[in-house]
Enzyme design. Structure first.
Site: not given
Ligand code: NAD
Length: 366
Positions: A92, A192, A194, A196
């Site tokens: 990473k 959250g 976002g 995903v």
């Molecule tokens: P993202 O940044 O698009 O979404 C994260 C969301 O969480 C955002 O909408 C943000 O505003 C919200 N957030 C932040 N702090 C918060 C809080 N305190 N309370 C509520 N909401 C809050 O990220 P993502 O790509 O959707 O990933 C989400 C999680 O999944 C992360 O931990 C990431 O590491 C993990 N993940 C993502 C992927 C992927 O393919 N994108 C793959 C494996 C794991």
């Protein structure tokens, strides 16, 4: 010449102590004054293949926090690849800085040169704070990058596939807890929404589930409420909701003694990486509270499966089919945990480590 032993140079809280404790192979500090790049690439384990893991850009309060984060995340990637049956190791990268203020084409291209210098041992991709556009810039300096746009032969944003895998893990958990994998009428709280989380909202709604959401982004909350009829809840209220399933999909380490004791759900199944603040302590607490925990690195592997497909020649159908296997793997992890009376994260770790050890054995002869 001094004959001082290596051990005498080590301090308990020094840099190498952390790298040693997490059993990392290599950690690279990347600095460039011209672009302001400050990045750390952590390569945890390359027994199964090159270390693949996204690049996170985050405004860390301290450099120590950035190092701790990258070491935790890269170790998680080793387990994720191993349990998903991929020929990949774990790695990473983190870039220290505000993605909205400090990111530039030059910075991403410079970062790509540092990745290139690792000669294929590390393959990068997007993560929180980086986008497919950023990976296009990285790709101008190195081929060791996945998560490229479809127009460039890549698989595009892996998030929908991550959401699909998380949904598979959630359904398998429902099967185990309720004897049916349908989410019809089940109340699911998603922290959250976002990249995903929002896709997950859509999948659960299609399955007839009732969705509650929390986020710090008002626009996302409005979208989830208007588009999918989700109920919005304020901040930490999400932990104490009377729901069937809790899905952490924001940041890591949110499952601690206080939040776990507040939970009223039967199942925890979400996409966030490294959800347990302390793996053993909090994995055990969840187990003792009678809550079924879907191991994060297992059920959020869809995105990795998707970018792995890109690495070997992209095929969306194959990626989705491989992601569906998360359902069966989740059930087999639950069976092993019950059999050995261990918590489910531990059971998933055991299976991942068994595969790494077995392949290490294969490589022991020329
Ligand atoms: P993202 O940044 O698009 O979404 C994260 C969301 O969480 C955002 O909408 C943000 O505003 C919200 N957030 C932040 N702090 C918060 C809080 N305190 N309370 C509520 N909401 C809050 O990220 P993502 O790509 O959707 O990933 C989400 C999680 O999944 C992360 O931990 C990431 O590491 C993990 N993940 C993502 C992927 C992927 O393919 N994108 C793959 C494996 C794991």
């Amino acid at each position: 010449m001094s004959t001082t032993s290596i051990e005498s140079h080590q301090t308990k809280d020094g840099l190498f102590a952390q790298v040693h404790a997490t059993n990392h192979e290599q950690v690279v500090f990347c600095n460039d004054n011209a672009t302001g790049l400050k990045a750390i690439i952590a390569i945890h384990n390359t027994v199964l293949g090159p270390g693949l893991g996204g690049t996170r850009m985050w405004n860390y309060a301290t450099e120590a926090e950035a190092l701790t984060d990258v070491l935790r995340l890269s170790r998680g990637m080793t387990y994720k690849a191993a349990i998903s049956g991929l020929n990949l190791g774990g790695a990473k990268a983190v870039i220290i800085g505000d993605a909205n203020k400090h990111k530039s084409e030059a910075l991403m291209r410079k970062f790509g040169r540092f990745v290139e210098n690792l000669n294929g041992k590390y393959i990068t991709a997007e993560d929180v704070g980086t986008t497919t556009k950023d990976m296009e810039y990285v790709n101008m300096s190195t081929d060791s990058v996945v998560g490229l746009p479809e127009s460039m032969g890549g698989g595009g944003d892996p998030s929908p596939v991550t959401a699909y895998g998380t949904y598979m893990g959630m359904k398998a958990s429902a099967q185990k807890a309720y004897g049916s994998d349908s989410l019809k009428g089940k109340k699911v709280a998603i922290q959250g929404i976002g990249k995903v989380g929002m896709h997950l909202v859509e999948l659960i709604k299609k399955d007839g589930g009732i969705v509650y959401v929390s986020d710090i982004n008002e626009a996302s909350l409005k979208h989830a409420a208007h588009e999918y009829g989700a109920t919005v809840v304020e901040g930490d209220e999400i932990y104490g909701l009377d729901v069937d399933i809790f899905a952490p999909c924001a940041l890591g380490a949110i499952l601690n003694t206080e939040t776990i004791n507040a939970l009223k759900c039967d199942i925890i199944a979400g996409a966030a990486n490294n959800q347990l603040a302390s793996e053993d302590e909090h994995g055990t607490l969840i187990h003792n509270r009678g809550i079924l925990y879907a191991p994060d690195f297992l059920i959020n592997a869809g995105g990795l499966i998707n970018v792995y497909s890109e690495y070997i020649g992209y095929n969306r159908e194959n990626a989705l089919r491989d992601t569906e296997k998360i359902y069966d793997t989740t059930l087999s992890i639950y069976a092993l945990a019950a059999d050995r009376n261990i918590h489910t994260q531990k059971a998933a770790t055991v299976i991942a480590e068994q595969r790494i050890d077995a392949i290490l054995g294969v490589q022991s002869t020329y």
